[in-house]
Design an enzyme around this catalytic site. Structure first.
Site, short mmCIF file in Angstrom:
data_model
loop_
_atom_site.label_atom_id
_atom_site.label_comp_id
_atom_site.label_asym_id
_atom_site.label_seq_id
_atom_site.Cartn_x
_atom_site.Cartn_y
_atom_site.Cartn_z
CD GLU A 38 -2.98 -0.63 -0.16
OE1 GLU A 38 -3.02 0.53 -0.60
OE2 GLU A 38 -3.61 -1.57 -0.68
CE1 TYR A 121 -6.91 3.43 -0.89
CE2 TYR A 121 -4.56 3.45 -0.40
CZ TYR A 121 -5.65 2.90 -1.06
OH TYR A 121 -5.48 1.80 -1.85
CG ASP A 139 -8.12 3.11 -5.30
OD1 ASP A 139 -9.30 3.14 -5.73
OD2 ASP A 139 -7.30 2.24 -5.64
#
Ligand code: SF4
Length: 364
Positions: A38, A121, A139
């Site tokens: 990520e 996020y 996203d």
């Protein structure tokens, strides 16, 4: 509405079982792997991210390896991904997890949010993908899919639009299946509902896509006017003395702190790149240098900036002395081969690559 939501969930999950991208961190959903992927994939294309991810795991197979590593080593393995604050924060977070969380990646998004380099996020992505927590992950791919599915006509970057998309993503999320559903939405946006030329004829949720029904697919999401690109001219010098090249390490609190560079900087008004190199050397190191030859001009895009970097080979004028280090925290005299052992910002690395690929001889 409820029956449509149920149908969207089922169609997307069915699609994901058949069409999911084969990605290394999806083999076991190890939280460390999910976390690294990520952070790496922020601002990085998938194929590139996979390459860097695999290389990273060979060097840092677990959280202990990251926490215990020399920062220079971490930056070196990050080189090419840019945004080096991410690498430094990643190591800071690894140290905290080792010391405070018994070497575990926390599974609570609120706890994750307290760690360096982890924003809303990333916290949602780790909690849902690594631990299957019921949290929507939004996203740019998910934003686009939802903006089209619900034919949202507000500018995509506007706070109100973002809030609405987030609420819809939460509404769509099937309880207990966040890991797969979130990834299904992300993959669908990356593979089918692409920014240009979406493959609506292959889309698993075309049956309820409002933008498709209204003929608005190419108008969704509504773009926000792009900011102006700011051009910047910079110059740098590769100073060689007795077969070694001078490099200096940027100060920790600087942009690209901890990375290495050749001295240089922005051109002042009315200055030529050669003049800028000589001035910058004097200001930053105290060295008086003479420009010998142009090495290359490389162009690098960084956020809203287009940086044109003029690189020159240089030699010392006058006697050798120790550098003053007015803009750096350390320095080295290295061979051309040893340049590969240090982390450089992208523009300087391009310059090095150019020197290597063109086999440009540096004057001695
Ligand atoms: Fe995207 Fe087309 Fe599918 Fe709508 S039908 S979600 S626009 S790919």
């Amino acid at each position: 509405m409820d029956s449509t939501i149920a149908a969207v969930r089922k169609s997307l999950l069915d699609w994901f079982w058949h069409s999911a991208r084969d990605l290394p961190w999806r083999k076991d959903y190890d939280p460390y792997h999910v976390w690294i992927s990520e952070i790496m994939l922020q601002q990085t294309q998938m194929e590139r991210g996979v390459f860097y991810f695999q290389r990273w795991l060979e060097r840092f197979p677990d959280i202990h390896a990251v926490a215990a590593a020399d920062e220079q080593d971490v930056l070196k393995y990050w080189e090419g991904l840019g945004y080096y604050a991410r690498a430094r924060n990643l190591q800071k977070a690894a140290k905290i997890m080792v010391e405070k969380y018994r070497s575990k990646i926390p599974d609570d998004s609120q706890v994750l949010l307290t760690l360096p380099g982890i924003g809303p996020y990333t916290a949602a992505a780790i909690a849902s993908i690594a631990y299957n927590r019921d949290i929507a992950v939004v996203d740019a791919n998910v934003e686009r899919v939802i903006a089209r599915l619900f034919d949202i006509d507000g500018p995509i970057k506007a706070a109100g639009t973002k809030k609405r998309i987030h609420e819809l993503a939460e509404k769509l999320l099937p309880k207990g299946k966040a890991r797969y559903f979130n990834q299904a939405l992300m993959d669908m946006g990356g593979l089918v509902c692409t920014p240009k030329n979406p493959a609506c004829h292959e889309c698993p949720v075309a049956f309820c896509c409002r933008a498709l029904q209204e003929g608005h697919v190419h108008e969704r999401p509504v773009a926000t006017p792009a900011g102006k690109i700011i051009p910047i001219e910079m110059a740098t010098g590769v100073l060689t003395y007795k077969g070694k090249i001078f490099i200096q390490q940027r100060k920790t609190d600087d942009v690209w702190g901890g990375l290495w560079e050749f001295p240089g900087g922005r051109l002042e008004v009315g200055e030529t790149p050669q003049e800028a190199v000589m001035r910058e050397f004097k200001e930053e190191t105290g060295f008086s240098v003479e420009v010998e030859a142009a090495l290359a001009t490389v162009v690098h895009h960084y956020m809203r900036y287009k940086v044109t970097l003029h690189g020159f080979s240089c030699k010392l004028k006058g006697k050798f002395s120790e550098p003053a280090l007015n803009a750096a925290q350390d320095f080295r005299w290295v061979t051309r081969k040893e340049l590969a052992d240090y982390g450089f910002p992208a523009g300087h690395r391009k310059l090095i690559d150019f020197m290597v690929s063109s086999n440009k001889e540096l004057p001695r």
